[in-house]
Design a protein around this motif. Structure first.
Motif, PDB file in Angstrom:
ATOM      1  N   PHE A 223       0.666  -1.202   0.048  1.00  0.00           N
ATOM      2  CA  PHE A 223       0.157   0.012   0.045  1.00  0.00           C
ATOM      3  C   PHE A 223       1.010   1.298   0.051  1.00  0.00           C
ATOM      4  O   PHE A 223       2.068   1.329   0.183  1.00  0.00           O
ATOM      5  N   ALA A 224       0.408   2.534  -0.035  1.00  0.00           N
ATOM      6  CA  ALA A 224       1.132   3.565   0.055  1.00  0.00           C
ATOM      7  C   ALA A 224       0.506   4.556   0.760  1.00  0.00           C
ATOM      8  O   ALA A 224      -0.802   4.328   1.266  1.00  0.00           O
ATOM      9  N   ALA A 225       0.994   5.629   1.008  1.00  0.00           N
ATOM     10  CA  ALA A 225       0.818   6.582   2.011  1.00  0.00           C
ATOM     11  C   ALA A 225       0.840   7.822   1.345  1.00  0.00           C
ATOM     12  O   ALA A 225       1.862   8.289   0.791  1.00  0.00           O
ATOM     13  N   LEU A 226      -0.163   8.991   1.376  1.00  0.00           N
ATOM     14  CA  LEU A 226      -0.034  10.208   0.819  1.00  0.00           C
ATOM     15  C   LEU A 226      -0.328  11.334   1.984  1.00  0.00           C
ATOM     16  O   LEU A 226      -1.030  10.976   2.855  1.00  0.00           O
ATOM     17  N   PRO A 227       0.252  12.334   2.080  1.00  0.00           N
ATOM     18  CA  PRO A 227       0.000  13.292   3.028  1.00  0.00           C
ATOM     19  C   PRO A 227      -1.261  14.184   3.152  1.00  0.00           C
ATOM     20  O   PRO A 227      -1.158  15.404   3.380  1.00  0.00           O
ATOM     21  N   SER A 228      -2.328  13.513   2.714  1.00  0.00           N
ATOM     22  CA  SER A 228      -3.704  14.189   2.769  1.00  0.00           C
ATOM     23  C   SER A 228      -4.833  13.244   3.106  1.00  0.00           C
ATOM     24  O   SER A 228      -4.756  11.978   2.242  1.00  0.00           O
ATOM     25  N   LEU A 309      13.223  16.244   7.497  1.00  0.00           N
ATOM     26  CA  LEU A 309      14.516  15.761   7.347  1.00  0.00           C
ATOM     27  C   LEU A 309      14.437  14.755   6.050  1.00  0.00           C
ATOM     28  O   LEU A 309      15.813  14.635   5.589  1.00  0.00           O
ATOM     29  N   ASN A 310      13.642  15.045   5.119  1.00  0.00           N
ATOM     30  CA  ASN A 310      13.739  14.589   3.568  1.00  0.00           C
ATOM     31  C   ASN A 310      12.615  15.114   2.856  1.00  0.00           C
ATOM     32  O   ASN A 310      11.524  15.599   3.504  1.00  0.00           O
ATOM     33  N   PRO A 311      12.746  15.028   1.654  1.00  0.00           N
ATOM     34  CA  PRO A 311      11.738  15.683   0.695  1.00  0.00           C
ATOM     35  C   PRO A 311      10.488  14.996   0.490  1.00  0.00           C
ATOM     36  O   PRO A 311       9.910  15.074  -0.780  1.00  0.00           O
ATOM     37  N   ALA A 312      10.335  13.664   1.200  1.00  0.00           N
ATOM     38  CA  ALA A 312       9.250  12.887   0.631  1.00  0.00           C
ATOM     39  C   ALA A 312       7.925  13.418   0.371  1.00  0.00           C
ATOM     40  O   ALA A 312       7.162  14.093   0.931  1.00  0.00           O
ATOM     41  N   GLY A 313       7.217  12.817  -0.769  1.00  0.00           N
ATOM     42  CA  GLY A 313       5.895  13.092  -0.919  1.00  0.00           C
ATOM     43  C   GLY A 313       4.861  11.801  -1.299  1.00  0.00           C
ATOM     44  O   GLY A 313       3.855  11.967  -1.497  1.00  0.00           O
ATOM     45  N   VAL A 314       5.493  10.758  -0.867  1.00  0.00           N
ATOM     46  CA  VAL A 314       4.916   9.666  -0.966  1.00  0.00           C
ATOM     47  C   VAL A 314       5.626   8.421   0.090  1.00  0.00           C
ATOM     48  O   VAL A 314       6.845   8.498  -0.007  1.00  0.00           O
ATOM     49  N   ASP A 315       4.929   7.811   0.874  1.00  0.00           N
ATOM     50  CA  ASP A 315       5.501   6.460   1.555  1.00  0.00           C
ATOM     51  C   ASP A 315       5.035   5.178   1.167  1.00  0.00           C
ATOM     52  O   ASP A 315       3.989   5.022   0.605  1.00  0.00           O
ATOM     53  N   LEU A 316       5.981   4.110   0.982  1.00  0.00           N
ATOM     54  CA  LEU A 316       5.576   2.944   0.355  1.00  0.00           C
ATOM     55  C   LEU A 316       5.657   1.849   1.397  1.00  0.00           C
ATOM     56  O   LEU A 316       6.655   1.651   2.005  1.00  0.00           O
ATOM     57  N   ALA A 317       4.821   0.971   1.473  1.00  0.00           N
ATOM     58  CA  ALA A 317       4.847  -0.433   2.292  1.00  0.00           C
ATOM     59  C   ALA A 317       5.882  -1.023   1.973  1.00  0.00           C
ATOM     60  O   ALA A 317       6.416  -1.023   0.743  1.00  0.00           O
ATOM     61  N   ASP A 318       6.335  -2.011   2.749  1.00  0.00           N
ATOM     62  CA  ASP A 318       7.723  -2.720   2.497  1.00  0.00           C
ATOM     63  C   ASP A 318       7.729  -3.580   1.097  1.00  0.00           C
ATOM     64  O   ASP A 318       8.466  -3.805   0.444  1.00  0.00           O
ATOM     65  N   GLY A 319       6.370  -4.067   1.019  1.00  0.00           N
ATOM     66  CA  GLY A 319       6.306  -5.147  -0.207  1.00  0.00           C
ATOM     67  C   GLY A 319       6.216  -4.277  -1.534  1.00  0.00           C
ATOM     68  O   GLY A 319       6.609  -4.699  -2.456  1.00  0.00           O
ATOM     69  N   THR A 320       5.414  -3.031  -1.371  1.00  0.00           N
ATOM     70  CA  THR A 320       5.440  -2.250  -2.782  1.00  0.00           C
ATOM     71  C   THR A 320       6.911  -1.489  -2.830  1.00  0.00           C
ATOM     72  O   THR A 320       7.369  -1.477  -4.049  1.00  0.00           O
ATOM     73  N   PHE A 321       7.849  -1.177  -1.847  1.00  0.00           N
ATOM     74  CA  PHE A 321       8.943  -0.779  -1.943  1.00  0.00           C
ATOM     75  C   PHE A 321      10.043  -1.773  -2.548  1.00  0.00           C
ATOM     76  O   PHE A 321      10.833  -1.533  -3.453  1.00  0.00           O
TER      77      PHE A 321
END
Length: 421
Positions: A223-228, A309-321
């Motif tokens: 799955f993914a995470a977005l900041p909204s 501390l980083n420019p992240a715009g999306v987070d990815l779960a381990d399997g997706t990553f």
């Protein structure tokens, strides 16, 4: 020494103040004594008259709800502890909870929905009613409805969720009622096309923790995470799905959005400034965290005041990553926000499903489609016969150039007829 007494805000918000509440996530009001005088209103956010109206059922708290409970007084947070002290979404700096109501089928299509909230809101707590609408191509994004939300096309169904927040271990709001009104405006703007932006991806990890929609993170999850929260899918759905690809395009994964973050929780950077919740002076497609990290925007801090501390715009779960994109470290990726597009969609009923470069299992794997992901289907071809959980078929759906999945694993198709390639 006696402890100071807490004071509760009993407020009435006009439409303009409701907009301020939405933008800042802080109730805007003047404190008055905690016990109101006879006849004094509770927190009340007014709506326009007319249209079809109904009352949200706040008493049914089920498996798709997060950290809320219903008492004789009303809907409240179950636990007023921030993410750092409890196993819930790691990206929130406040305690939060969410009630998701059942969708309502409208008697006639609507283009605007407005919420009327009755609640007691202590200092440091917030309440927000958000809605989304169903159209031919799927669900719209979630929008705050306290001042009225307008859809770009008529919707036939409306779903409501109530979001509560509180300071760590602080008092929580009590929601007594939410009244919804749906009506049609004279005209709506044209639909927007699908959007794709290059953003920085980080790995979520946090196995065993809870996502913002209440899922317990599994090892090698997809799955993914977005900041909204506007793009947060209910648990076990892919109403909001992203296609994340490496910058070379060699690997892609279609993944549902099940968490909020990284850094911010009100930064729908993929939207134009006219509808973007916060940071409206940033270019469309530029996450606030990226601007803060790279150019010192907002003094280099996120919405909670933390140093980015980083420019992240999306987070990815381990399997997706690891498995979907085969990344070994944080990296820039190309993200398509699929709900902003149009056309037929297929729901991946079993996965993660291999994406092939052709219509046969003999073709190389180019990536994965996670279970519950809602994937675009451009057209279909005839290929290898496959037996899956839903059917035995020779149909293969083309998601994009060089990306095919067997129709045997697609539970349903919506949004229009799929043509032959």
């Amino acid at each position: 020494m006696s402890r100071p007494r807490r004071r509760t805000r009993i407020i009435v918000l006009t439409a303009n103040l409701a907009l301020a509440l939405t933008a800042a996530l802080v109730p805007v009001a003047t404190p008055v004594p905690a016990t109101p005088a006879a006849g004094s209103p509770l927190t009340h956010i007014s709506v326009a008259s007319g249209g079809e109206s109904w009352t949200a059922d706040l008493s049914v708290v089920g498996g798709d709800d997060v950290n809320v409970r219903h008492t004789s007084a009303g809907l409240r947070l179950r636990e007023a502890r921030s993410a750092g002290r409890s196993p819930r979404s790691p990206h929130s700096a406040v305690a939060e909870g969410m009630l998701l109501t059942a969708p309502r089928t409208l008697t006639r299509p609507a283009t605007r929905v407005t919420a009327d909230i009755t609640a007691t809101v202590p200092a440091g707590a917030t309440v927000e009613a958000q809605v989304r609408g169903w159209r031919v191509s799927g669900w719209t994004e979630w929008r705050a409805a306290t001042a009225g939300t307008v859809f770009d096309r008529p919707v036939s169904r409306v779903q409501t969720r109530v979001v509560l927040t509180a300071r760590d271990r602080g008092p929580t709001a009590t929601v007594r009622g939410v009244q919804l009104t749906a009506d049609a405006l004279a005209a709506v703007s044209a639909a927007t096309p699908g959007r794709t932006y290059r953003v920085y991806a980080t790995r979520i990890g946090l196995v065993g923790g809870l996502t913002a929609n209440g899922r317990t993170v599994q090892p090698r999850d997809h799955f993914a995470a977005l900041p909204s929260r506007r793009s947060l899918s209910p648990r076990n759905s892919g109403d909001y799905t992203v296609r994340v690809c490496t910058t070379t395009g060699a690997r892609c994964e279609y993944a549902p959005v099940w968490d909020v973050g990284p850094w911010n929780t009100r930064d729908d950077y993929w939207n134009p400034s006219a509808v973007r919740e916060n940071w409206k002076n940033l270019p469309q497609g530029r996450p606030e965290a990226q601007a803060a990290y790279q150019s010192g925007y907002n003094d280099g801090r996120d919405q909670f005041g933390r140093t980015v501390l980083n420019p992240a715009g999306v987070d990815l779960a381990d399997g997706t990553f690891w498995d979907g994109l085969r990344l070994t470290t944080n990296a820039w990726v190309d993200v398509a926000y699929l709900w902003t597009g149009a056309g037929p969609r297929g729901v991946i009923g079993d996965g993660p499903l291999n994406i092939r470069t052709g219509a046969s299992t003999a073709y190389p794997v180019r990536g994965l489609a996670a279970r519950f992901a809602n994937v675009p289907i451009q057209c279909y071809v005839t290929g290898q016969r496959v037996t899956g959980p839903y059917r035995t078929t020779t149909r293969w759906n083309r998601l994009a150039a060089g990306q095919y999945v067997s129709h045997a694993y697609v539970s349903t198709v919506y949004g229009g007829a799929v043509p032959v390639c």
